[in-house]
Design a protein around this motif. Structure first.
Motif, short mmCIF file in Angstrom:
data_model
loop_
_atom_site.label_atom_id
_atom_site.label_comp_id
_atom_site.label_asym_id
_atom_site.label_seq_id
_atom_site.Cartn_x
_atom_site.Cartn_y
_atom_site.Cartn_z
N LYS A 292 0.71 -1.31 -0.02
CA LYS A 292 -0.14 0.01 -0.24
C LYS A 292 0.54 1.18 0.20
CE LYS A 292 -4.27 -0.87 2.54
NZ LYS A 292 -4.78 -0.80 2.93
N ALA A 293 0.30 2.53 -1.10
CA ALA A 293 0.76 3.41 -0.50
C ALA A 293 1.16 4.51 0.22
CB ALA A 293 1.01 4.35 -1.72
N ALA A 294 2.24 4.98 1.03
CA ALA A 294 1.57 5.54 2.32
C ALA A 294 0.58 6.74 2.25
CB ALA A 294 3.61 6.32 2.46
N LYS A 295 -0.16 6.93 2.99
CA LYS A 295 -0.93 7.88 3.07
C LYS A 295 -0.80 9.38 3.48
CE LYS A 295 -5.77 8.14 5.29
NZ LYS A 295 -6.11 7.60 5.97
N LEU A 296 -1.26 9.89 2.58
CA LEU A 296 -0.51 11.40 2.63
C LEU A 296 -0.90 11.63 3.61
CD1 LEU A 296 1.77 13.57 0.80
CD2 LEU A 296 -0.46 14.59 -0.22
N GLU A 297 -0.21 12.55 4.52
CA GLU A 297 -1.04 13.54 5.87
C GLU A 297 -0.97 14.78 5.45
OE1 GLU A 297 -0.35 10.91 9.74
OE2 GLU A 297 -0.39 8.84 8.22
N TRP A 298 -1.48 15.38 6.03
CA TRP A 298 -1.31 16.44 6.91
C TRP A 298 -1.27 17.00 7.52
CZ3 TRP A 298 -0.38 19.82 1.97
CH2 TRP A 298 -0.83 19.01 1.23
N ASN A 299 -0.03 17.79 8.11
CA ASN A 299 0.11 18.59 9.77
C ASN A 299 0.20 19.08 9.89
OD1 ASN A 299 2.54 18.76 9.05
ND2 ASN A 299 3.64 16.94 10.64
N LEU A 300 -0.22 19.98 11.07
CA LEU A 300 -0.11 21.65 11.39
C LEU A 300 0.27 22.06 10.47
CD1 LEU A 300 -2.40 23.77 12.18
CD2 LEU A 300 -1.42 23.35 14.38
N ASN A 301 2.27 21.79 11.24
CA ASN A 301 3.18 22.08 10.76
C ASN A 301 3.46 22.41 9.06
OD1 ASN A 301 4.63 23.04 12.54
ND2 ASN A 301 5.98 21.07 13.43
N THR A 302 2.94 20.99 8.46
CA THR A 302 2.83 21.66 6.65
C THR A 302 2.36 22.37 6.10
OG1 THR A 302 3.62 19.01 6.75
CG2 THR A 302 2.76 19.93 4.90
N ILE A 303 1.38 22.51 6.48
CA ILE A 303 0.40 23.40 6.45
C ILE A 303 0.40 25.17 6.51
CG2 ILE A 303 -2.17 25.12 6.53
CD1 ILE A 303 -3.50 21.26 6.92
N ILE A 304 1.07 24.98 7.75
CA ILE A 304 1.65 26.90 8.76
C ILE A 304 3.16 26.70 7.25
CG2 ILE A 304 2.65 28.02 10.18
CD1 ILE A 304 1.34 26.57 12.08
N ASN A 305 3.90 25.42 6.91
CA ASN A 305 5.00 25.90 5.96
C ASN A 305 4.70 26.21 4.57
OD1 ASN A 305 7.11 25.42 8.11
ND2 ASN A 305 7.29 23.71 7.35
N LEU A 306 3.56 25.75 3.79
CA LEU A 306 2.94 26.03 2.98
C LEU A 306 2.39 27.11 2.47
CD1 LEU A 306 1.34 22.59 1.58
CD2 LEU A 306 3.55 23.53 0.60
#
Length: 142
Positions: free
Chosen positions: A6-20
């Motif tokens: 199975k491909a790893a599930k793309l997870e969005w955590n808070l730091n990624t959202i803030i960085n984007l």
């Protein structure tokens, strides 16, 4: 070795959202600052050109006034020289007239002296003639 199934599930955590969001904000801010800076530079170039034109016009106007002033000053100097020549001429004429007046006064005094001498000589001649006439007529003299 086993391959993951199975491909790893793309997870969005808070730091990624803030960085984007920070990346997007920085890109938007950079674009905004770049357009404002470009616009300000163009405005400054336009202002500089208009300001240089203004100074060229003022310089031309100042030079025209200076040329006019210099021309008027030269004309006044010419008039002043003419007036100076006239004053010198009149001073010379007055000096000559004064010398003539002194000469005429001296001549008149000489004429008066000569006239007085002639008057006294005529008086003496008159007395001599009266005595001679009296002697011829036999009258006593005074």
């Amino acid at each position: 070795m086993q391959l993951p199934r199975k491909a790893a599930k793309l997870e969005w955590n808070l730091n990624t959202i803030i960085n984007l969001m920070t990346l997007i904000g920085m890109l938007a801010g950079g674009i905004y600052i770049w357009t404002n800076t470009t616009r300000d530079i163009e405005d400054l170039k336009k202002w500089r050109l208009s300001h240089e034109d203004y100074h060229k016009e003022r310089l031309a106007e100042t030079r025209a006034r200076e040329a006019s002033f210099n021309e008027r000053l030269r004309a006044e100097e010419v008039r002043g020289n003419d007036v100076d020549r006239k004053i010198d001429n009149l001073t010379y004429r007055v000096t000559v007239a004064e010398q003539s007046a002194v000469s005429i006064t001296s001549s008149i005094k000489d004429l008066q002296t000569g006239f007085n001498k002639q008057a006294s000589d005529i008086q003496v001649v008159k007395e001599i003639l009266q005595r001679m006439e009296a002697a011829q007529q036999g009258r006593p003299t005074r």
